[in-house]
Design an enzyme around this catalytic site. Structure first.
Site, short mmCIF file in Angstrom:
data_model
loop_
_atom_site.label_atom_id
_atom_site.label_comp_id
_atom_site.label_asym_id
_atom_site.label_seq_id
_atom_site.Cartn_x
_atom_site.Cartn_y
_atom_site.Cartn_z
N TRP A 1 45.93 43.44 36.55
CA TRP A 1 45.83 42.06 37.03
C TRP A 1 46.16 41.08 35.92
O TRP A 1 45.70 41.22 34.78
CB TRP A 1 44.42 41.77 37.55
CG TRP A 1 44.13 42.41 38.88
CD1 TRP A 1 44.09 43.74 39.17
CD2 TRP A 1 43.83 41.72 40.11
NE1 TRP A 1 43.79 43.94 40.50
CE2 TRP A 1 43.61 42.72 41.10
CE3 TRP A 1 43.71 40.38 40.46
CZ2 TRP A 1 43.29 42.40 42.41
CZ3 TRP A 1 43.38 40.07 41.77
CH2 TRP A 1 43.19 41.06 42.73
N ASP B 1 45.40 36.61 48.60
CA ASP B 1 44.83 35.49 49.37
C ASP B 1 45.69 34.23 49.38
O ASP B 1 45.28 33.21 49.93
CB ASP B 1 43.42 35.11 48.87
CG ASP B 1 42.39 36.19 49.09
OD1 ASP B 1 42.67 37.11 49.88
OD2 ASP B 1 41.32 36.14 48.48
N HIS C 1 44.40 41.22 55.99
CA HIS C 1 44.05 42.54 56.50
C HIS C 1 43.75 42.45 57.99
O HIS C 1 43.73 41.37 58.59
CB HIS C 1 42.86 43.14 55.73
CG HIS C 1 41.60 42.33 55.79
ND1 HIS C 1 40.81 42.23 56.91
CD2 HIS C 1 40.97 41.58 54.85
CE1 HIS C 1 39.77 41.48 56.67
NE2 HIS C 1 39.84 41.04 55.42
N TRP D 1 41.10 40.05 59.75
CA TRP D 1 41.16 38.65 59.35
C TRP D 1 42.09 37.90 60.29
O TRP D 1 41.72 37.52 61.39
CB TRP D 1 41.61 38.58 57.88
CG TRP D 1 41.42 37.27 57.19
CD1 TRP D 1 41.04 36.08 57.73
CD2 TRP D 1 41.60 37.04 55.79
NE1 TRP D 1 40.98 35.11 56.76
CE2 TRP D 1 41.31 35.67 55.55
CE3 TRP D 1 41.98 37.85 54.71
CZ2 TRP D 1 41.40 35.10 54.28
CZ3 TRP D 1 42.06 37.28 53.45
CH2 TRP D 1 41.77 35.92 53.24
N ASN E 1 39.61 44.67 49.80
CA ASN E 1 38.77 44.75 50.99
C ASN E 1 38.47 46.19 51.36
O ASN E 1 38.75 47.11 50.59
CB ASN E 1 39.41 43.98 52.15
CG ASN E 1 38.35 43.28 52.99
OD1 ASN E 1 37.75 43.89 53.87
ND2 ASN E 1 38.12 42.00 52.72
N TRP F 1 32.84 41.31 52.97
CA TRP F 1 33.87 41.60 51.96
C TRP F 1 33.31 41.62 50.55
O TRP F 1 34.00 42.01 49.60
CB TRP F 1 34.97 40.54 52.03
CG TRP F 1 34.42 39.15 51.90
CD1 TRP F 1 34.02 38.33 52.91
CD2 TRP F 1 34.16 38.42 50.69
NE1 TRP F 1 33.53 37.15 52.43
CE2 TRP F 1 33.60 37.17 51.06
CE3 TRP F 1 34.34 38.71 49.34
CZ2 TRP F 1 33.23 36.21 50.12
CZ3 TRP F 1 33.97 37.75 48.41
CH2 TRP F 1 33.42 36.52 48.80
N LYS G 1 42.75 46.48 43.98
CA LYS G 1 41.48 46.06 43.40
C LYS G 1 41.01 47.13 42.43
O LYS G 1 41.08 48.32 42.72
CB LYS G 1 40.44 45.86 44.50
CG LYS G 1 39.02 45.66 44.02
CD LYS G 1 38.82 44.32 43.35
CE LYS G 1 37.35 44.13 42.99
NZ LYS G 1 37.10 42.82 42.36
N GLU H 1 34.78 46.78 39.66
CA GLU H 1 34.66 45.37 39.28
C GLU H 1 34.12 44.58 40.47
O GLU H 1 34.59 44.71 41.59
CB GLU H 1 36.01 44.83 38.81
CG GLU H 1 36.46 45.48 37.51
CD GLU H 1 37.72 44.86 36.93
OE1 GLU H 1 38.30 43.96 37.58
OE2 GLU H 1 38.12 45.28 35.82
N ASP I 1 32.90 41.86 43.29
CA ASP I 1 33.56 40.84 44.11
C ASP I 1 32.97 39.45 43.88
O ASP I 1 33.54 38.46 44.33
CB ASP I 1 33.41 41.19 45.59
CG ASP I 1 34.10 42.49 45.96
OD1 ASP I 1 35.25 42.69 45.51
OD2 ASP I 1 33.50 43.30 46.68
#
Length: 385
Positions: free
Chosen positions: A71, A148, A195, A198, A225, A308, A336, A340, A342
């Site tokens: 990332w 997102d 996803h 959603w 997710n 989530w 993801k 780590e 959320d």
């Protein structure tokens, strides 16, 4: 709209040069890249060994030795981003592996919530993307562009004005990144499609089109997710089919979505879309934490369940590979970073504890030892002995 070629192989390298208006590079040919782990992962492994919990220590070690994304989130000194990206792609090239780069720096990201931040404005973001592109250069990379960014527009969270200024800027920012990165000879780009739990197909497809999906390889699903593999594969097929239908002049509002009866949806696709994976956008799926599927909380207990956000008792999902068995699904990826957090989840309560866990969760992006043990113990398929 010229669409995309199929994918073959078992893991990882982008290949080929794009024709005008087309990205036919496929992630196949070698293994996917495994970056160095979060340093806190090694601390947890040492602590487990000292405690005599050797099975758990070995499982965590296997988790962090699994290929996963790197990332780049714009935190820190942005002047260093070119060198940071170059270091990753060169290390991957030396190991004959394909790096997965997740770019997460768009202005107003995450609606200024748990993962708030990003570039200050469009100009700063474009300059950052330019530096990322220079870091990649001619090396091979698979880019997950801005989680997102399309499924959570400024207009979705009340941040925009009546003229839609920030939402228009978001499309311009993503579009700039698409143009810049797809111009690189070895880079394959996928756009945010949220996803299956959603947006409807009819909602996300116009956003993908507005962002320039026709210039990319396709889209990605489930970043960070917990949806199930089966529903994601079905959603991906429907989104891809609807994009092809729209490319031929059809209205995305007419497309079947994930809540249609499956037989009716398939009949519609058979009638309106040529079933040729070579002519459709492809997708990749984040399987990092969906081994147990979505969490179904008691909504009477939690005013805002935030299913989530660090849901309990989840597990690692399918291991990263390009051998998905699905001609439209280019890869299962660990986008993801498992382990780590959320964010500090409150689930509609005053906090400060996460009521589903009875503890204060670590801030977004920090290592979460308790969740790590859940993920490795509940992995599906199980981590090999």
């Amino acid at each position: 709209m010229v669409l995309l070629a199929g994918t073959t192989g078992t893991a990882g390298a982008a290949a080929g040069s794009p024709e005008a208006g087309k990205d036919d590079r496929r992630p196949s040919g070698t293994r996917l890249y495994t970056p160095p782990a979060n340093p806190d992962a090694y601390d947890q492994i040492r602590e487990l060994v000292r405690a005599g919990k050797h099975k758990d220590a070995l499982a965590v070690a296997r988790m962090v030795r699994t290929p996963q994304s790197v990332w780049f989130n714009g935190r820190g000194d942005d002047s260093l981003i070119r060198g940071e990206v170059r270091e990753v792609v060169r290390d991957a090239a030396r190991k004959r592996a394909l790096p997965v780069l997740t770019l997460y720096n768009v202005p107003g990201r995450d609606c200024s919530q748990y993962s708030a931040g990003g570039a200050a404005d469009t100009a700063e973001y474009q300059a950052w993307i330019d530096e990322v592109a220079k870091g990649i250069g001619k090396k091979k990379a698979l880019v997950i562009l801005e989680p997102d960014s399309l499924a959570l527009l400024p207009s979705d969270c009340g941040q925009d004005d009546e003229e839609g200024t920030l939402t228009a800027a978001r499309y311009a920012e993503v579009g700039y990144a698409v143009d810049t990165l797809t111009a690189l000879p070895g880079t394959t780009v996928y756009l945010d499609a949220g996803h299956s739990g959603w947006h409807s197909v009819n909602s996300i497809v116009p956003r993908l089109i507005e962002a320039g999906v026709e210039k990319t390889r396709g889209f990605y699903l489930n970043a960070s997710n917990y949806r199930s593999d089966e529903e994601l594969a079905r959603y991906g097929e429907l989104v891809s089919g609807c994009l092809e239908y729209a490319a031929g002049g059809g209205d995305p509002a007419d497309c079947p979505n994930q809540w249609w009866d499956q037989e009716d949806a398939q009949a519609w696709l058979d009638e309106n879309v040529t079933p040729d994976p070579a002519d459709q956008p492809h997708f990749v799926t984040d399987t990092s934490r969906n081994g147990q599927g979505p969490w179904t909380p008691d909504t009477d207990q939690y005013p805002d369940p935030q299913e989530w956000c660090n849901p309990p008792d989840r597990g690692l999902g399918k291991r990263p590979t390009t051998a998905t068995g699905d001609p439209l699904n280019d890869a299962h990826l660990w986008i993801k970073i498992p382990g780590e957090s959320d964010g500090e989840c409150l689930r509609g309560t005053e906090g400060p504890e996460d009521p589903a866990r009875g503890m204060i969760d670590p801030p977004a992006g920090q290592w979460f030892p308790q969740q790590v043990l859940e993920l490795v113990r509940n992995a599906e398929p199980p981590l090999r002995p």
